[in-house]
Scaffold this motif. Structure first.
Motif, mmCIF file in Angstrom:
data_model
loop_
_atom_site.group_PDB
_atom_site.id
_atom_site.type_symbol
_atom_site.label_atom_id
_atom_site.label_comp_id
_atom_site.label_asym_id
_atom_site.label_seq_id
_atom_site.Cartn_x
_atom_site.Cartn_y
_atom_site.Cartn_z
ATOM 1 N N UNK A 232 0.950 -1.304 -0.007
ATOM 2 C CA UNK A 232 0.003 -0.096 -0.011
ATOM 3 C C UNK A 232 0.787 1.339 -0.069
ATOM 4 N N UNK A 233 0.402 2.172 -0.363
ATOM 5 C CA UNK A 233 0.923 3.481 -0.537
ATOM 6 C C UNK A 233 1.502 4.021 1.015
ATOM 7 N N UNK A 234 2.227 5.102 1.208
ATOM 8 C CA UNK A 234 2.722 5.174 2.595
ATOM 9 C C UNK A 234 1.787 6.768 2.839
ATOM 10 N N UNK A 235 1.361 6.783 4.212
ATOM 11 C CA UNK A 235 0.688 7.910 4.374
ATOM 12 C C UNK A 235 1.572 9.190 4.409
ATOM 13 N N UNK A 236 3.039 8.982 4.576
ATOM 14 C CA UNK A 236 3.798 10.186 4.549
ATOM 15 C C UNK A 236 4.227 10.634 3.278
ATOM 16 N N UNK A 237 3.775 9.966 2.001
ATOM 17 C CA UNK A 237 4.110 10.310 0.603
ATOM 18 C C UNK A 237 2.775 9.669 -0.054
ATOM 19 N N UNK A 238 1.597 10.241 0.081
ATOM 20 C CA UNK A 238 0.387 9.589 -0.348
ATOM 21 C C UNK A 238 0.448 9.593 -1.784
ATOM 22 N N UNK A 239 0.778 10.721 -2.410
ATOM 23 C CA UNK A 239 0.943 10.839 -3.772
ATOM 24 C C UNK A 239 1.821 9.894 -4.611
ATOM 25 N N UNK A 240 2.839 9.533 -3.918
ATOM 26 C CA UNK A 240 3.682 8.536 -4.632
ATOM 27 C C UNK A 240 3.111 6.985 -4.603
ATOM 28 N N UNK A 241 2.636 6.417 -5.817
ATOM 29 C CA UNK A 241 2.090 5.046 -5.656
ATOM 30 C C UNK A 241 3.095 3.945 -5.344
ATOM 31 N N UNK A 242 2.517 2.565 -5.147
ATOM 32 C CA UNK A 242 3.200 1.650 -4.667
ATOM 33 C C UNK A 242 3.794 0.721 -6.000
ATOM 34 N N UNK A 243 5.039 -0.029 -5.995
ATOM 35 C CA UNK A 243 5.275 -0.638 -7.004
ATOM 36 C C UNK A 243 4.222 -1.574 -7.505
ATOM 37 N N UNK A 244 3.622 -2.264 -6.508
ATOM 38 C CA UNK A 244 2.508 -3.164 -6.860
ATOM 39 C C UNK A 244 1.336 -2.607 -7.581
ATOM 40 N N UNK A 245 1.151 -1.154 -7.782
ATOM 41 C CA UNK A 245 0.051 -0.869 -8.811
ATOM 42 C C UNK A 245 0.535 -1.108 -10.131
ATOM 43 N N UNK A 246 1.841 -1.201 -10.506
ATOM 44 C CA UNK A 246 2.068 -1.172 -11.750
ATOM 45 C C UNK A 246 2.761 -2.851 -11.975
ATOM 46 N N UNK A 247 3.255 -3.304 -10.704
ATOM 47 C CA UNK A 247 3.920 -4.547 -10.864
ATOM 48 C C UNK A 247 3.226 -5.519 -9.688
#
Length: 326
Positions: A232-247
């Motif tokens: 899941x995304x980090x609450x500290x950088x919510x606009x930065x996606x997780x790798x798993x969203x693409x992979x």
């Protein structure tokens, strides 16, 4: 006369036996009676220092003895970890443990000379957290899809740094390459600080680094965050996606905790575990960790031991999938 001699001998033996048992009985009350060394297996100045130093300050205040940090880096943390494994089991040499040398290194082709289960006594987990894939601001991609596309068009032209062969950041990079079908070159370092400097200067192109350690540089625009390594995304950088969203299926979570050499007295382990729990409940400590992008995750000895056993199984598969070589 002989009976008196025998009585004296008996009393001497009895006193000796009682004296030998006295330290074990009073260890919890007397501990610590001198400074305690906490071994950090990474280079000075890295993100791990920022986690453990505030805790050691609180420990020193609570116990009335200095808890001193000593950095013994190298070999993906195995040098410092091995040092603690061979230390006396008296509670005066402790390990600031990390998922790399404890759960990953045992599965590497060059195995360390310690057993993560048999040679250590878990005290408690401190935090868990994400790593983040970063590049220089000038890198021609700003998201995971763009990064993969660029790598496919330029095979072998992207070098990724890690904090050592077989480290979590190494396995994360190797796994990304395998799962995304791209070719990258691995560059091992002794710590994360120089990795970030070399990305900014163009010596290497990318790396999975501690989110907490890279946060200020990301916010200052000196590093560009591509994606975080957790599911899941980090609450500290919510606009930065997780790798798993693409992979899909990509998920790497790292942790830090405290351990002692196997055989450390139960009373000493309990005293340290209680101090860790008390310290982690302090608002200033929790807020400091959260602000650094880390998730406070305090546990006791038994729960931490189960976590280590589970991670050993999980990372065994991850290392196998990454096809690492000596």
């Amino acid at each position: 006369m002989r009976s008196r001699i025998r009585l004296r001998e008996y009393l001497a033996l009895l006193c000796a036996a009682l004296a030998a048992g006295a330290p074990a009985a009073s260890r919890a009350q007397d501990y610590p009676s001198r400074p305690v060394m906490m071994v950090n297996t990474w280079a000075p100045g890295g993100p791990s220092d920022a986690i453990i130093r505030p805790l050691l300050e609180k420990f020193s205040q609570k116990f009335g003895q200095p808890f001193v940090l000593e950095n013994r880096s190298g070999a993906n943390g195995s040098i410092g970890t091995s040092y603690v494994a061979r230390s006396r089991s008296d509670g005066y040499t402790l390990l600031f443990a990390n998922v790399g040398p404890i759960a990953i290194s045992p599965w590497l082709p060059d195995k360390p000379n310690y057993d993560s289960i048999k040679d250590f006594q878990p005290i408690g987990q401190i935090v868990s957290g994400s790593t983040v894939l970063v590049v220089a601001p000038s890198f021609p991609a700003s998201d995971m899809r763009g990064f993969i596309d660029y790598a496919k068009k330029h095979p072998g032209k992207i070098t990724y740094g890690s904090v050592g062969i077989g480290s979590s950041t190494h396995v994360a990079g190797a796994t990304l390459a395998k799962m995304a079908g791209i070719e990258m070159v691995h560059a091992p370092y002794r710590g994360s600080s120089q990795i970030q400097v070399d990305i900014m200067s163009g010596q290497i192109q990318s790396a999975f680094v501690s989110l907490g350690g890279a946060l200020e540089l990301i916010r200052a625009g000196k590093l560009k965050a591509i994606a975080v390594s957790t599911q899941s995304r980090s609450s500290v950088l919510p606009d930065v996606p997780a790798v798993s969203e693409t992979v899909p299926g990509f998920d790497f979570n790292v942790w830090y905790g405290l351990m002692a050499p196997a055989g450390t007295p139960r009373e000493v382990v309990r005293a340290l575990a209680d101090a860790l729990k008390e310290t982690m409940e302090m608002p200033d400590i929790r807020n400091r960790l959260l602000a650094s992008g880390l998730d406070p995750h305090p546990t006791g000895p038994a729960e931490f031991a189960r976590k280590i056993e589970q991670d050993l199984a999980a990372w065994k598969q991850a290392v196998a999938n990454a096809n690492l070589t000596p």
